[in-house]
Scaffold this motif. Structure first.
Motif, PDB file in Angstrom:
ATOM      1  N   TYR A  64       0.932  -1.137   0.080  1.00 34.37           N
ATOM      2  CA  TYR A  64      -0.137   0.165   0.158  1.00 34.37           C
ATOM      3  C   TYR A  64       0.768   1.339  -0.004  1.00 34.37           C
ATOM      4  O   TYR A  64       0.178   2.355   0.119  1.00 34.37           O
ATOM      5  CB  TYR A  64      -0.780   0.039   1.058  1.00 34.37           C
ATOM      6  CG  TYR A  64      -0.179  -0.089   2.622  1.00 34.37           C
ATOM      7  CD1 TYR A  64      -0.166  -1.225   3.255  1.00 34.37           C
ATOM      8  CD2 TYR A  64       0.331   0.907   3.249  1.00 34.37           C
ATOM      9  CE1 TYR A  64       0.672  -1.606   4.300  1.00 34.37           C
ATOM     10  CE2 TYR A  64       0.774   0.606   4.600  1.00 34.37           C
ATOM     11  CZ  TYR A  64       1.084  -0.476   4.801  1.00 34.37           C
ATOM     12  OH  TYR A  64       1.935  -0.672   6.243  1.00 34.37           O
TER      13      TYR A  64
ATOM     14  N   GLN B 244      -5.053  -0.072  -6.948  1.00 38.22           N
ATOM     15  CA  GLN B 244      -5.212  -0.009  -5.411  1.00 38.22           C
ATOM     16  C   GLN B 244      -5.639   1.489  -5.174  1.00 38.22           C
ATOM     17  O   GLN B 244      -5.258   2.600  -5.719  1.00 38.22           O
ATOM     18  CB  GLN B 244      -3.671   0.024  -5.073  1.00 38.22           C
ATOM     19  CG  GLN B 244      -3.663   0.115  -3.629  1.00 38.22           C
ATOM     20  CD  GLN B 244      -2.041   0.357  -2.902  1.00 38.22           C
ATOM     21  OE1 GLN B 244      -1.779  -0.921  -2.761  1.00 38.22           O
ATOM     22  NE2 GLN B 244      -1.555   1.114  -2.533  1.00 38.22           N
TER      23      GLN B 244
ATOM     24  N   GLU C 173      -6.372   3.943  -1.791  1.00 42.60           N
ATOM     25  CA  GLU C 173      -6.159   4.243  -0.324  1.00 42.60           C
ATOM     26  C   GLU C 173      -7.152   5.114   0.217  1.00 42.60           C
ATOM     27  O   GLU C 173      -7.393   6.375  -0.524  1.00 42.60           O
ATOM     28  CB  GLU C 173      -4.871   4.947  -0.276  1.00 42.60           C
ATOM     29  CG  GLU C 173      -4.462   5.616   1.114  1.00 42.60           C
ATOM     30  CD  GLU C 173      -3.261   6.643   1.394  1.00 42.60           C
ATOM     31  OE1 GLU C 173      -3.196   6.792   2.535  1.00 42.60           O
ATOM     32  OE2 GLU C 173      -2.605   6.524   0.427  1.00 42.60           O
TER      33      GLU C 173
ATOM     34  N   PHE D 189      -6.233   0.391   2.652  1.00 45.24           N
ATOM     35  CA  PHE D 189      -6.010   0.378   1.401  1.00 45.24           C
ATOM     36  C   PHE D 189      -6.449  -1.004   0.639  1.00 45.24           C
ATOM     37  O   PHE D 189      -6.360  -2.309   1.244  1.00 45.24           O
ATOM     38  CB  PHE D 189      -4.309  -0.139   1.343  1.00 45.24           C
ATOM     39  CG  PHE D 189      -3.471   1.216   1.798  1.00 45.24           C
ATOM     40  CD1 PHE D 189      -2.979   1.936   1.114  1.00 45.24           C
ATOM     41  CD2 PHE D 189      -3.587   1.268   3.466  1.00 45.24           C
ATOM     42  CE1 PHE D 189      -2.159   3.068   1.487  1.00 45.24           C
ATOM     43  CE2 PHE D 189      -2.851   2.455   3.738  1.00 45.24           C
ATOM     44  CZ  PHE D 189      -2.225   3.301   3.049  1.00 45.24           C
TER      45      PHE D 189
END
Length: 412
Positions: free
Chosen positions: A3, A114, A116, A126
């Motif tokens: 992350y 990904q 966040e 994450f």
């Protein structure tokens, strides 16, 4: 960790490698040689390879409470092995004739994303996933003579989605805690799929049916700023791997005579470890790091008749290095960047197994360095030397020794 943010909004990388001369010579019947020079006939295995890779990555910051990172990567690798009879095994130019050839290719396309999400100044989540499409091409195998063959293996395509999730808690300005889970898709090495080892390497034969390993990883850790110049990270992790690739001996029925050896998918591995990382910044330009990991692997699997896989339940996996150590200095000033790195990896085999020969997984200590120059803020040229002291050791096969690399990187 999966992350961590990337340093740039947009990043592209490309690389290509072509090894034309990789190979080895070996003696055909060493026990029959006489004389101090060990002269005699032999064979030459030439296995050049090509590798090509490209990756493009983009990060979108501060989309509300979200930061999104996404990208695509592509990797292609191919090999062709040609084997020759030699009139003098010391001289790879003394070719009598070619008697065999093996070849194959693999491709891997990956798409990853990904997100966040910051709940507040303390908590962050994450969530991500990676899609892999891995393709083994048709293998081609040919050998002349009494026990000759001329055959191909059918290619196969694998599709796999690997999820990742992590939760991070920022206790204060100096302390972070996190817990994470992720899966990974690990394709087998090209030479395990297509390459014949030859009698001089223990009669290792290809396995075109070899499947990728699938791993699940759990991790918990902390990151602490001890001072303005010192940082300490500690993490505990556990990795479970299915379809573990294992180097296997196949015996003649009811005999201890080895007919051949082959890499196969066998059983499961459970690996646990702890990792510590300490960083110190001397000034704005010079920093240092020390990283140490201790780990232990256990393997379980059923009995396979007429092999050395006699059935295991939580037996020590000697293929997992117990100790891994890194230390180095990093320099960054104006247009110049430089790195001096030292690494140690402990032996990855039973203490009673022979070292310093083909098939061994020796421990090693290497010193590497690199120097880079930023031609522009976005364009960097870098020159690297790996294994400065040209250490010789075996990682199943003899390793490359001192290696020089000249590369470029463009960010935009």
């Amino acid at each position: 960790m999966s992350y961590q943010d990337t340093a740039n909004d947009f990043l592209a990388r490309a690389s290509y490698a072509h090894d034309k001369v990789d190979g080895f010579t070996s003696a055909t019947v060493p026990s029959k040689y006489t004389g101090i020079d060990w002269a005699g006939v032999g064979d030459y295995s030439q296995h050049p390879g090509k590798k090509w890779a490209y990756e493009i990555e983009k990060t979108w910051h501060d989309i509300g409470k979200h930061t999104i990172n996404a990208g695509v990567s592509y990797h292609e690798e191919e090999m062709i092995q040609k084997r020759y009879d030699l009139s003098s095994w010391h001289n790879k130019g003394s070719i009598i004739e070619q008697y065999a050839q093996d070849e194959g290719k693999v491709k891997n396309l990956a798409v990853f994303v990904q997100d966040e999400y910051k709940f507040d100044d303390e908590w962050s989540l994450f969530v991500g996933a990676r899609y892999d499409r891995f393709k083994k091409g048709d293998g081609k195998f040919w050998r002349s003579g009494k026990n000759g063959y001329d055959t191909t293996s059918e290619g196969k395509t694998y599709n796999h989605i690997s999820p990742k999730v992590a939760l991070e808690y920022k206790a204060n300005e100096n302390m972070n805690y996190y817990v994470s889970y992720g899966e990974s898709f690990n394709p087998p090495a090209l030479y395990n799929i297509y390459r014949f080892g030859g009698s001089g390497m223990g009669n290792v034969i290809p396995n075109p049916d070899l499947d990728p390993e699938i791993s699940k990883t759990w991790e918990v850790g902390m990151k602490r700023h001890l001072t303005d110049k010192d940082t300490l990270d500690i993490s505990l992790y556990q990795v479970e791997t299915k379809d573990k690739v294992a180097y296997t001996y196949f015996y003649a029925p009811n005999s201890s005579i080895v007919e051949y050896k082959q890499y196969i998918n066998y059983g499961e591995e459970n690996r646990r470890g702890i990792e510590l990382n300490y960083e110190h910044r001397f000034n704005d330009n010079l920093s240092s790091y020390i990283n140490y990991a201790w780990q232990m692997g256990k393997v379980s699997g059923p009995e396979i008749t007429n092999t050395n896989q006699s059935g295991y339940n939580n037996q020590v996996d000697y293929g997992v290095p117990k100790h891994i150590f890194h230390a180095g200095l990093a320099y960054d000033r104006a247009k110049w960047i430089a790195l001096l790195d030292m690494q140690y990896v402990s032996p990855r085999q039973n203490a009673n197994a022979p070292g310093g020969e083909y098939g061994a997984y020796d421990g090693y200590f290497l010193v590497n360095t690199s120097v880079g120059y930023r031609v522009t803020p976005d364009f960097t040229v870098k020159f690297s030397i790996d294994n400065i002291f040209d250490r010789e050791f075996y990682d199943n096969e003899a390793t490359a020794g001192r290696t020089y690399t000249l590369g470029v990187r463009y960010e935009y």
